[in-house]
Design a protein around this motif. Structure first.
Motif, PDB file in Angstrom:
ATOM      1  N   HIS B  22       0.832  -1.211   0.000  1.00 51.85           N
ATOM      2  CA  HIS B  22       0.000   0.000   0.000  1.00 51.85           C
ATOM      3  C   HIS B  22       0.868   1.263   0.000  1.00 51.85           C
ATOM      4  O   HIS B  22       0.445   2.289  -0.548  1.00 51.85           O
ATOM      5  CB  HIS B  22      -0.958  -0.020   1.188  1.00 51.85           C
ATOM      6  CG  HIS B  22      -1.890  -1.205   1.152  1.00 51.85           C
ATOM      7  ND1 HIS B  22      -2.649  -1.506   0.048  1.00 51.85           N
ATOM      8  CD2 HIS B  22      -2.154  -2.169   2.060  1.00 51.85           C
ATOM      9  CE1 HIS B  22      -3.354  -2.610   0.287  1.00 51.85           C
ATOM     10  NE2 HIS B  22      -3.070  -3.029   1.496  1.00 51.85           N
ATOM     11  N   ARG B  25       1.666   1.548  -3.742  1.00 53.94           N
ATOM     12  CA  ARG B  25       0.530   1.871  -4.616  1.00 53.94           C
ATOM     13  C   ARG B  25      -0.141   3.198  -4.236  1.00 53.94           C
ATOM     14  O   ARG B  25      -0.403   4.041  -5.095  1.00 53.94           O
ATOM     15  CB  ARG B  25      -0.520   0.749  -4.553  1.00 53.94           C
ATOM     16  CG  ARG B  25      -0.087  -0.542  -5.247  1.00 53.94           C
ATOM     17  CD  ARG B  25      -1.163  -1.600  -5.124  1.00 53.94           C
ATOM     18  NE  ARG B  25      -2.455  -1.099  -5.583  1.00 53.94           N
ATOM     19  CZ  ARG B  25      -2.841  -1.127  -6.859  1.00 53.94           C
ATOM     20  NH1 ARG B  25      -2.058  -1.657  -7.778  1.00 53.94           N
ATOM     21  NH2 ARG B  25      -4.015  -0.636  -7.205  1.00 53.94           N
ATOM     22  N   ASP B  26      -0.407   3.375  -2.928  1.00 55.27           N
ATOM     23  CA  ASP B  26      -1.255   4.492  -2.510  1.00 55.27           C
ATOM     24  C   ASP B  26      -0.444   5.752  -2.190  1.00 55.27           C
ATOM     25  O   ASP B  26      -0.919   6.865  -2.419  1.00 55.27           O
ATOM     26  CB  ASP B  26      -2.090   4.091  -1.283  1.00 55.27           C
ATOM     27  CG  ASP B  26      -2.951   2.860  -1.577  1.00 55.27           C
ATOM     28  OD1 ASP B  26      -3.179   2.583  -2.768  1.00 55.27           O
ATOM     29  OD2 ASP B  26      -3.353   2.182  -0.615  1.00 55.27           O
ATOM     30  N   GLU B  27       0.754   5.579  -1.623  1.00 58.62           N
ATOM     31  CA  GLU B  27       1.559   6.745  -1.257  1.00 58.62           C
ATOM     32  C   GLU B  27       2.462   7.170  -2.409  1.00 58.62           C
ATOM     33  O   GLU B  27       2.576   8.348  -2.710  1.00 58.62           O
ATOM     34  CB  GLU B  27       2.428   6.427  -0.031  1.00 58.62           C
ATOM     35  CG  GLU B  27       1.646   6.056   1.215  1.00 58.62           C
ATOM     36  CD  GLU B  27       1.123   7.287   1.949  1.00 58.62           C
ATOM     37  OE1 GLU B  27       1.766   8.335   1.842  1.00 58.62           O
ATOM     38  OE2 GLU B  27       0.061   7.181   2.600  1.00 58.62           O
ATOM     39  N   ARG B  29       2.220   6.010  -5.541  1.00 60.12           N
ATOM     40  CA  ARG B  29       1.451   5.917  -6.799  1.00 60.12           C
ATOM     41  C   ARG B  29       2.134   5.007  -7.825  1.00 60.12           C
ATOM     42  O   ARG B  29       2.007   5.217  -9.038  1.00 60.12           O
ATOM     43  CB  ARG B  29       1.200   7.305  -7.409  1.00 60.12           C
ATOM     44  CG  ARG B  29       0.570   8.292  -6.447  1.00 60.12           C
ATOM     45  CD  ARG B  29      -0.706   7.786  -5.821  1.00 60.12           C
ATOM     46  NE  ARG B  29      -1.790   7.571  -6.802  1.00 60.12           N
ATOM     47  CZ  ARG B  29      -2.925   6.944  -6.525  1.00 60.12           C
ATOM     48  NH1 ARG B  29      -3.142   6.470  -5.307  1.00 60.12           N
ATOM     49  NH2 ARG B  29      -3.849   6.794  -7.460  1.00 60.12           N
ATOM     50  N   THR B  31       1.489   1.962  -9.185  1.00 58.70           N
ATOM     51  CA  THR B  31       0.397   0.991  -9.185  1.00 58.70           C
ATOM     52  C   THR B  31       0.678  -0.223 -10.066  1.00 58.70           C
ATOM     53  O   THR B  31      -0.201  -1.050 -10.284  1.00 58.70           O
ATOM     54  CB  THR B  31      -0.914   1.669  -9.629  1.00 58.70           C
ATOM     55  OG1 THR B  31      -0.665   2.325 -10.874  1.00 58.70           O
ATOM     56  CG2 THR B  31      -1.381   2.678  -8.605  1.00 58.70           C
ATOM     57  N   GLU B  73       7.881  -1.302 -12.377  1.00 52.66           N
ATOM     58  CA  GLU B  73       8.102  -0.083 -13.173  1.00 52.66           C
ATOM     59  C   GLU B  73       9.569   0.095 -13.555  1.00 52.66           C
ATOM     60  O   GLU B  73       9.891   0.821 -14.497  1.00 52.66           O
ATOM     61  CB  GLU B  73       7.629   1.160 -12.406  1.00 52.66           C
ATOM     62  CG  GLU B  73       6.126   1.347 -12.360  1.00 52.66           C
ATOM     63  CD  GLU B  73       5.468   0.681 -11.172  1.00 52.66           C
ATOM     64  OE1 GLU B  73       6.138  -0.136 -10.492  1.00 52.66           O
ATOM     65  OE2 GLU B  73       4.275   0.959 -10.921  1.00 52.66           O
TER      66      GLU B  73
END
Lengths: 294, 157
Positions: B22, B25-27, B29, B31, B73
């Motif tokens: 998380h 993904r969330d902090e 970004r 994803t 990535e």
């Protein structure tokens, strides 16, 4: 989304630091290493510690060596490291047999030997391995180190001899030149917990008579993961299929499996017997008569 | 906490209970790393931490403090896709794509350590991952294809 409850987190800088933190916070503090048992339990709120003490920086707790007639495995050693260790596989192939079937390669990169035995899950593979090897746990607290034979280490499901302000630092396996060892497991799919599993360590004299034997059982309800009756029956007998069958029957008779989604009691009892036979057969094939390899 | 992700250092205030997946993904970004079963079974969330594949749903973000993380990535380089990415495209190694980031990160690590794996070794390497499209055959073929292409690139064949 599965999220653990609130807790505090500290990264330990030494084993003494761990013990100090455990003393200060009492039983609400938990050690985390690989975290692959504890973090899932925290997500499900089956565990709700107030403090996590992260020991991943304590490199003195990891590593595998031979010293003073013992194979010594640091508690922070990862499963992948044990599986990759030539010295561990050379002395005790049972360790590699078991590691190959513990979880999956990515989990093995993270999970630790000490974490696995301290979790004391009744289906955990290494518990029966270390009881069959008659390993000794080294535990450290404020009073220094003490040792606990692995056959006295497990006090029941998820309970061990390690006290709240103590940390397991090392497992020591006495070397047994010429002994053979093996671990066999039945699971439903790759990486799963055992339906049942058995480990065996066999020493033979020059005539093929069993001089010492260790038999460990996984996931069939033995609180100490050991088939003592089968061991007693086998010691002093010639290691042949009749003896293995008798030992298997004793292991099946004395284990106490429970029915669950992995199978009914009679199936697990059958597995305990049959896997004991197969583990003994494989261990004997790897043993050298008279103790020393030719 | 401070963590280096794909060569870039990030400093964040996080709750100890935040999971690495998380954070990514969330902090941050990022994803590309997928969040799947949440129980360390499916492997969609696999990233490298200090060079080793780990399931980031079962690592606390704070456990990555001071460490180095590599995500999917980072596979693509200045000259294009990584060979495992290219081979997954060429061999139809993905259908819905959900398991692909984890598969790619495990495949890259496998080939870094063992440039010429057998099919059995490939299957063992991805045994902690689940493809719900059941496209394993093509995933194995893609990893084999990448190994062969990299052998040609090195002049091994």
């Amino acid at each position: 989304m599965q999220v653990p409850a609130f807790f505090e987190y500290q990264r330990a800088t030494s084993v003494e630091h761990v013990v100090t933190l455990l003393e200060r916070f009492g039983p609400e503090a938990r050690i985390v290493a690989g975290g692959h048992s504890l973090i899932p339990m925290m997500k499900l709120r089956l565990a709700q510690p107030e403090l996590l003490v992260d020991v991943n920086d304590l490199h003195e707790l990891s590593g595998i060596s031979v010293s003073e007639g013992e194979l010594r495995i640091g508690a922070l050693t990862r499963h992948a490291e044990l599986l990759a260790s030539p010295v561990a596989g050379e002395h005790f192939p049972i360790l590699h047999d078991a590691e190959r079937v513990i979880a999956d390669p990515v989990v093995r990169n993270r999970g630790t030997i000490g974490g696995s035995v301290c979790q004391a899950d009744p289906s955990e593979d290494l518990s029966g391995v270390f009881t069959s090897l008659r390993a000794v746990a080294v535990v450290r607290g404020t009073g220094g180190d003490r040792t606990v034979p692995m056959r006295e280490f497990f006090h029941g499901p998820y309970e061990t001899a390690v006290r709240p302000a103590e940390i397991l630092v090392e497992l020591r396996v006495p070397l047994r030149p010429g002994a053979g060892s093996a671990y066999v497991k039945v699971d439903r799919r790759a990486g799963d917990w055992a339906v049942a599993a058995a480990g065996a360590v066999v020493s033979l004299d020059a005539d093929g008579v069993v001089t010492e034997v260790g038999i460990g059982l996984t996931a069939v309800g033995d609180a100490d993961f050991t088939a003592v009756e089968a061991e007693d029956l086998l010691r002093g007998r010639v290691a042949d299929d009749d003896a293995f069958a008798a030992a298997g029957a004793a292991a099946a008779e004395h284990c106490r499996p429970t029915a669950d989604q992995r199978g009914p009691v009679d199936y697990k009892r059958h597995l305990a017997g049959e896997l004991t036979v197969r583990a003994l057969r494989a261990a004997t094939a790897r043993a050298h008569r008279g103790g020393f390899p030719e | 906490m401070g963590v280096t992700v794909n060569g870039v250092e990030h400093v964040r205030d996080v709750e100890p209970r935040l999971l690495l997946v998380h954070l990514l993904r969330d902090e941050l970004r990022l994803t590309g790393t997928h969040w799947g079963c949440d129980t360390s079974n499916c492997g969609a969330c696999i990233v490298w931490m200090d060079g080793l594949p780990v399931k980031s749903c079962t690592v606390l973000a704070v456990m990555a403090d001071g460490r180095s993380v590599r995500t999917v990535e980072d596979l693509e380089g200045p000259f294009g896709l990584d060979q495992v990415q290219q081979s997954f495209m060429d061999c139809h190694g993905l259908q819905c794509g959900f398991c692909t980031p984890g598969m790619l990160m495990t495949a890259r690590k496998l080939l870094d350590d063992n440039p010429d794996p057998t099919d059995t070794e490939i299957r063992q390497a991805i045994s902690g991952q689940i493809c719900r499209c059941t496209g394993y055959r093509n995933i194995v073929a893609a990893i084999r294809h990448a190994a062969d292409a990299e052998a040609v690139g090195r002049g091994d064949t």
